[in-house]
Structures are given as structure tokens and as C-alpha cells.
Design a protein around this motif. Structure first.
Motif, short mmCIF file in Angstrom:
data_model
loop_
_atom_site.label_atom_id
_atom_site.label_comp_id
_atom_site.label_asym_id
_atom_site.label_seq_id
_atom_site.Cartn_x
_atom_site.Cartn_y
_atom_site.Cartn_z
N GLY A 256 0.80 -1.22 0.00
CA GLY A 256 0.00 0.00 0.00
C GLY A 256 0.83 1.26 0.00
N ARG A 257 1.95 1.22 0.70
CA ARG A 257 2.84 2.40 0.72
C ARG A 257 3.41 2.68 -0.66
NH1 ARG A 257 4.21 0.21 5.84
NH2 ARG A 257 6.06 -0.86 5.01
N GLY A 258 3.52 1.66 -1.47
CA GLY A 258 4.01 1.84 -2.83
C GLY A 258 2.99 2.48 -3.76
N TRP A 259 1.77 2.65 -3.29
CA TRP A 259 0.71 3.27 -4.10
C TRP A 259 0.55 4.76 -3.80
CZ3 TRP A 259 -3.51 -0.87 -2.61
CH2 TRP A 259 -3.19 -2.10 -3.22
N SER A 260 1.46 5.33 -3.05
CA SER A 260 1.28 6.70 -2.54
C SER A 260 1.16 7.75 -3.64
CB SER A 260 2.45 7.06 -1.61
OG SER A 260 3.69 7.00 -2.32
N GLU A 261 1.70 7.47 -4.82
CA GLU A 261 1.66 8.47 -5.90
C GLU A 261 0.44 8.30 -6.82
OE1 GLU A 261 3.83 10.96 -6.04
OE2 GLU A 261 4.68 10.14 -4.20
N LEU A 262 -0.39 7.31 -6.53
CA LEU A 262 -1.55 7.05 -7.40
C LEU A 262 -2.66 8.07 -7.17
CD1 LEU A 262 -1.90 3.15 -7.11
CD2 LEU A 262 -0.95 4.44 -9.02
N ALA A 263 -3.46 8.26 -8.19
CA ALA A 263 -4.66 9.09 -8.06
C ALA A 263 -5.62 8.42 -7.08
CB ALA A 263 -5.34 9.27 -9.41
N PRO A 264 -6.42 9.20 -6.34
CA PRO A 264 -7.34 8.61 -5.36
C PRO A 264 -8.26 7.54 -5.95
CG PRO A 264 -7.22 10.97 -5.05
CD PRO A 264 -6.44 10.67 -6.30
N SER A 265 -8.71 7.76 -7.19
CA SER A 265 -9.63 6.78 -7.80
C SER A 265 -8.91 5.45 -8.06
CB SER A 265 -10.21 7.33 -9.09
OG SER A 265 -9.18 7.68 -10.01
N SER A 266 -7.66 5.52 -8.52
CA SER A 266 -6.89 4.30 -8.78
C SER A 266 -6.55 3.58 -7.47
CB SER A 266 -5.59 4.63 -9.53
OG SER A 266 -5.88 5.18 -10.80
N LEU A 267 -6.20 4.37 -6.47
CA LEU A 267 -5.89 3.79 -5.16
C LEU A 267 -7.11 3.09 -4.59
CD1 LEU A 267 -3.95 3.47 -2.79
CD2 LEU A 267 -4.60 5.76 -2.02
N ALA A 268 -8.28 3.72 -4.73
CA ALA A 268 -9.51 3.13 -4.21
C ALA A 268 -9.83 1.83 -4.93
CB ALA A 268 -10.67 4.12 -4.37
N ARG A 269 -9.63 1.81 -6.26
CA ARG A 269 -9.94 0.59 -7.01
C ARG A 269 -9.01 -0.56 -6.63
NH1 ARG A 269 -7.98 1.68 -11.84
NH2 ARG A 269 -6.26 0.26 -11.39
N LYS A 270 -7.72 -0.26 -6.49
CA LYS A 270 -6.77 -1.30 -6.11
C LYS A 270 -7.09 -1.85 -4.72
CE LYS A 270 -2.72 0.06 -8.86
NZ LYS A 270 -2.48 -1.25 -9.48
N SER A 271 -7.38 -0.96 -3.78
CA SER A 271 -7.72 -1.40 -2.43
C SER A 271 -8.99 -2.25 -2.46
CB SER A 271 -7.93 -0.19 -1.52
OG SER A 271 -6.70 0.46 -1.24
N SER A 272 -9.97 -1.82 -3.25
CA SER A 272 -11.22 -2.57 -3.34
C SER A 272 -11.00 -3.95 -3.92
CB SER A 272 -12.22 -1.80 -4.21
OG SER A 272 -13.42 -2.52 -4.37
N ALA A 273 -10.18 -4.05 -4.96
CA ALA A 273 -9.90 -5.34 -5.58
C ALA A 273 -9.26 -6.30 -4.58
CB ALA A 273 -8.99 -5.15 -6.80
N LEU A 274 -8.27 -5.82 -3.83
CA LEU A 274 -7.57 -6.70 -2.89
C LEU A 274 -8.42 -7.02 -1.66
CD1 LEU A 274 -5.15 -5.92 -4.74
CD2 LEU A 274 -3.72 -6.18 -2.71
#
Length: 309
Positions: A66-84
Motif C-alpha cells: 500500500g505504501r508503494g501506491w502513494s503516488e496514485l490518483a485517489p480513484s486508482s488507489l480506491a480501485r486497487k484497495s477494493s480489488a484486494l
């Protein structure tokens, strides 16, 4: 260097099998759209490639991911978190693992703003402009086209892309609905109001018989950009700030006003073509005062109170 999508060896056989099982469940039990499935597969395979063993990952591994996703847009971060999160919830529910470490994943704030809202008075003003233009012995074909477009947008809740690409014979004169293939290839039944059918019938004689589209333009159909321009110009003529109006806002007004009139949320979900009821709940804004009144008047406990129970 980013991992290539052509490197299946970077994903273990167990992870691949678990991802396949999870996505099969989403398709079978939740009717997930194809684009959602593809996005989730990419996210899960990316995570598996980074971690090396996604299905058995612990909280520390997910926190680092998750710390490696810090530069992602909020929408992309939310989708990745949701998928996992969904993936690990599935593994736990299927007793493939006894715990769910996904609490270690980031929880981005992705609250969606309420869509722009048109009042009934705004909509009345828009249709008053159209009515005035049609109040002549020989209305302009472009005004007839505009009337058909707006009646279908507000009267049926079509997406702009669905509207402009309607086939010439999509609407039958003896059928108050059409079958539409929308997002994700899902088919839905869209009710067509009598007003909309009348507007289309008035416009139809001006469409060349050889046209494949109900709203042709050149060798194709009317573009969404042109539809957007037409809607904003009409709003200005109705005395409404054009920045407040778009084809999507008219679709939202369709849903909002139906819900205010007592329509069922599930019925709206079907008409709008939403795969997830949560999308409909966000999309169909209703003012809080009406909801309070609805609870006070319609809740079953109200009848018990009146009967003295």
C-alpha cells in the motif's frame, strides 16, 4: 522497470488459480461488468507480481504494498484497495485462509460529490423553450431533432453515448420501450414515454432512409460533443447557467425526479443500467427533508403508534 504484462512466470500458479476463482465468483454472483473484471485482474496480478505470493500475504506485506501506491490518483488507489479487499474477503469466506489481512491496505477518501441538480422549474423552462420553437406550422428539422434528443435524455435517462448512437429503428411506434446494450455489454429495458415517442415520430421523417442512425451526422451519428453543445445552448436560452447543464445532468434529473415521485431504487438501477446499487444511491440525490417525511409517514411503526400498540 515496470513489470510487463507478458511475464506470466512472475505470478505463481496458486495465485493465478485463486484470482481466477475470485473473478469467476464476481461474474457469477454479482454480475460484475467486463471492464471491472479486467481492471481487478490487472490490479490483483500486479500485486501478485510484486509480492510473489499474494494469496498468503500477511498484514506487513500488504502495508508495504500500500505504501508503494502513494503516488496514485485517489480513484486508482480506491480501485486497487477494493480489488484486494474483495479478494481476501473471498479467501476467508471460502476457508482458503483463516484471516483477512486487508485492513492493512490504505483506505482512501473517495467520497463522490453529489451531481449537479436541476429543479423541476429548470426542466420546465428548458421544455418551454422547445415548445415555443415548435409552435409553428413548419418547425425547423433541427428543432424537431433537439426536441427528440431532450425528451429521450430527460424522459428515459439514456447516457449520452447511448442516445446519439441509437439505430434508426431502435424505437418501434407500438412499443413503449427499447432494449439497449449499455456499459459492460449488459442489456436493459428502457421505458420510453409517450412524449418521447411522439417527439421521435415527428423527427423521424427528416432522417434519410438510408441512414443507419436515428440521429445521423455525416457518415456517422451525432457526436457527444455536439450533443453537449446543443444542451448548453438550450440551457442558456432557458435562462439557466449553461455550466449547470449537460446531457449527464439531464440523466441525473431523470433519476432524481423519479425517485422524488416515489420510484423504487431497484427499478431505477435497472433503468439506468447500473451494475451496483451503490452507484444508483449516489447518483440519485434526494433532499433529506423528503426522506424524513417519508419515514414519518410510511414506516410500519407509524401504524403501530396510531393503533396504540
Amino acid at each position: 522497470m515496470a513489470r510487463s504484462r507478458e511475464e506470466p512466470a512472475s505470478i505463481g500458479a496458486r495465485d493465478r488459480a485463486m484470482i481466477d476463482r475470485y473473478l469467476a465468483m464476481l461474474a457469477a454472483e454479482r454480475g460484475a461488468a467486463r471492464n471491472t473484471m479486467l481492471a481487478y485482474r490487472n490490479d490483483l496480478e500486479d500485486a501478485a507480481g510484486v509480492l510473489g505470493n499474494l494469496a498468503d500475504a500477511d498484514s506487513d506485506a500488504l502495508a508495504k504494498l500500500g505504501r508503494g501506491w502513494s503516488e496514485l490518483a485517489p480513484s486508482s488507489l480506491a480501485r486497487k484497495s477494493s480489488a484486494l479487499r474483495g479478494f481476501f474477503a473471498f479467501l476467508e469466506a471460502e476457508a482458503i485462509r483463516a484471516d483477512n489481512p486487508s485492513d492493512a491496505l490504505p483506505r482512501p477518501s473517495t467520497r463522490r460529490p453529489l451531481p449537479k441538480v436541476l429543479s423541476h422549474q429548470d426542466v420546465d423552462a428548458i421544455f418551454a423553450v422547445i415548445a415555443a420553437r415548435l409552435d409553428t406550422a413548419h418547425p425547423s428539422p433541427l428543432d424537431l431533432r433537439l426536441a427528440a434528443l431532450i425528451e429521450l435524455l430527460y424522459g428515459s435517462g439514456l447516457r449520452a453515448s447511448e442516445l446519439v448512437s441509437l439505430p434508426l429503428h431502435a424505437l418501434a411506434t407500438d412499443r413503449p420501450y427499447l432494449i439497449l446494450r449499455g456499459k459492460g455489454g449488459r442489456e436493459r429495458l428502457v421505458p420510453i414515454s409517450d412524449r418521447a415517442r411522439a417527439a421521435v415520430a415527428a423527427w423521424r421523417p427528416h432522417v434519410p432512409e438510408e441512414s443507419a442512425w436515428l440521429f445521423p451526422s455525416g457518415k456517422s451519428y451525432l457526436s457527444r460533443v455536439r450533443l453537449f453543445q446543443l444542451v448548453r445552448t438550450l440551457a442558456a436560452a432557458a435562462g439557466i447557467d449553461p455550466a449547470r447543464v449537460s446531457p449527464h445532468v439531464l440523466r441525473h434529473a431523470f433519476a432524481t425526479h423519479l425517485l422524488e415521485g416515489g420510484a423504487d431504487l431497484r427499478a431505477l438501477q435497472a433503468m439506468l443500467g447500473h451494475a451496483d446499487i451503490a452507484t444508483t444511491q449516489i447518483y440519485t440525490h434526494v433532499d433529506a427533508a423528503r426522506l424524513v417525511t417519508l419515514v414519518n409517514e410510511r414506516h410500519p411503526l407509524v401504524d403501530l403508534k396510531r393503533s396504540g400498540a
